[in-house]
Design an enzyme around this catalytic site. Structure first.
Site, short mmCIF file in Angstrom:
data_model
loop_
_atom_site.label_atom_id
_atom_site.label_comp_id
_atom_site.label_asym_id
_atom_site.label_seq_id
_atom_site.Cartn_x
_atom_site.Cartn_y
_atom_site.Cartn_z
N HIS A 30 0.86 -1.19 0.00
CA HIS A 30 0.00 0.00 0.00
C HIS A 30 0.90 1.25 0.00
CE1 HIS A 30 -2.87 3.05 1.17
NE2 HIS A 30 -3.80 2.22 0.71
N ASP A 81 -7.70 3.88 4.37
CA ASP A 81 -7.82 3.70 2.92
C ASP A 81 -7.94 2.21 2.56
OD1 ASP A 81 -7.78 4.91 0.24
OD2 ASP A 81 -5.97 3.67 0.02
#
Ligand code: FES
Length: 387
Positions: free
Chosen positions: A184, A337
């Site tokens: 990520h 997120d």
């Protein structure tokens, strides 16, 4: 003028403290003893967990090793303040994460975090009982190990499958899973920020030559040969972090915390510090790249044993240790997120998780993969109800 998004976010926040949770975020981790009294039980559970470590005659040798090591490990916890801060950090991260999710995704609010540890309370079974009692509509199983290993995340997931072996899975809870998030971009960004904080501590004349030593918990070579994805997932986080950092410094990935006599992934962190010092590299930053919060391996092994004692003996001039992500705002944004994207578009269970290691012979793995495939059943590719 307040937008309708802000209004619904405010409403969601209010609901999260007063209403029953709609969405559970179940944060999986190994856990660490909060007090020295918990050390014996913690070691016993690790040493008898065949997903984590495989020993000959484990049912007898495991308890024997745990007992033998208890006093020494208790001493280490005493030296870092009497216990592991992992529960405190996980709760802080969970609270900040769910607050953010209430804003980002009011339609799935209120969100509530649950902690499911493998080797100390709160245990997986108790946590899953609790979220059933709370009547959540949806439960997102979220591994707090960014890089997947069958020994860590795999073990925690097997414990969930164990819990449901003799009881029916609640039909009114929509389950899904995030089992890896090594690449990520915000995870790499927070590691880059943690490194920048430490680079700033070096004199400008040496700053560009400081060696960045990424360090992660090692793994038995047997597990690597079985096809565990952990080494290449850790390496992927390292590569992405370096690309975010945009500095000319050299870097290497090394491995710490080996246990027992069998061969594990090398080079070991302590050997690397000594060897680099001999090569004349005497300015270093240690970066724990596989831990998202401080615990014994950062606070004792890295800070006390390596940065304090070993570095001095080895003639290192300056060594710094990058902080774990902890409650860094970029890290909380990363968690939010990851979860909000997952809630929108899944997958409920990744095909990567359902695929076993090429040389896996573990019946537990086989059963656990089948369990999670059934948990979401034919709905693997179906959009979420609340998306
Ligand atoms: Fe990796 Fe079983 S050891 S799937």
């Amino acid at each position: 003028m307040i937008s309708s998004f802000c209004k619904s976010a405010t409403l969601a926040r209010r609901m999260s403290t007063s209403a029953k949770p709609k969405t559970a975020i179940v944060m999986l981790n190994m856990g660490g003893p909060e007090t020295t009294d918990q050390v014996g039980g913690y070691l016993l559970r690790i040493m008898t967990d065949r997903d984590m470590i495989q020993l000959p005659v484990q049912s007898r040798l495991g308890p024997w090793i745990a007992k033998r090591r208890t006093e020494e490990v208790q001493k280490k916890y005493s030296e870092i303040g009497g216990g592991s801060p992992i529960l405190k950090w996980t709760n802080t991260q969970g609270e900040l994460l769910t607050k953010k999710l209430d804003q980002l995704s009011p339609e799935t609010a209120p969100h509530k975090h649950y902690v499911a540890f493998r080797y100390v309370p709160p245990f997986t079974a108790d946590t899953f009982s609790q979220l059933e009692k709370d009547g959540v509509e949806r439960a997102i199983i979220f591994s707090q190990y960014p890089q997947y290993s069958c020994a860590t995340t795999g073990s925690s997931l097997n414990a969930i499958a164990d819990f449901y072996r003799d009881r029916s899975v609640p039909k009114n809870i929509e389950f899904s899973m995030i089992e890896r998030w090594a690449t990520h971009p915000l995870l790499a960004e927070v590691f880059a920020e943690r490194i920048r904080e430490k680079l700033a501590k070096f004199e400008e004349t040496v700053r560009d030559d400081v060696l960045i030593l990424f360090t992660a918990h090692s793994l038995p070579l047997k597990a690597v040969s079985r096809g565990d994805t952990y080494p290449h997932e850790v390496a992927a986080t390292v590569a992405l972090t370096m690309s975010k950092l945009q500095v000319p410094n050299p870097h290497r990935l090394v491995w710490q915390s080996k246990v027992g006599p069998l061969p594990w992934l090398q080079p070991y962190t302590d050997d690397a510090i000594k060897a680099y010092s001999k090569q004349g590299k005497k300015h270093l930053i240690l970066v724990p790249i596989a831990f998202v919060n401080e615990h014994i391996e950062t606070l004792h092994e890295l800070d006390i044993e390596y940065c304090d004692e070993l570095a001095k003996e080895a003639g290192v001039i300056q060594i710094e240790r990058a902080s774990a992500p902890n409650d860094h705002p970029t890290f909380i944004s990363a968690l939010a997120d990851i979860v909000s994207s997952h809630m929108k578009s899944g997958p409920r269970v990744s095909k990567q998780f359902l695929n076993r290691c090429p040389h896996c012979v573990s019946k537990r793995c086989e059963m656990s993969k089948k369990f999670f495939a059934q948990l979401v059943g034919s709905e693997i590719d179906k959009p979420f109800l609340t998306a």
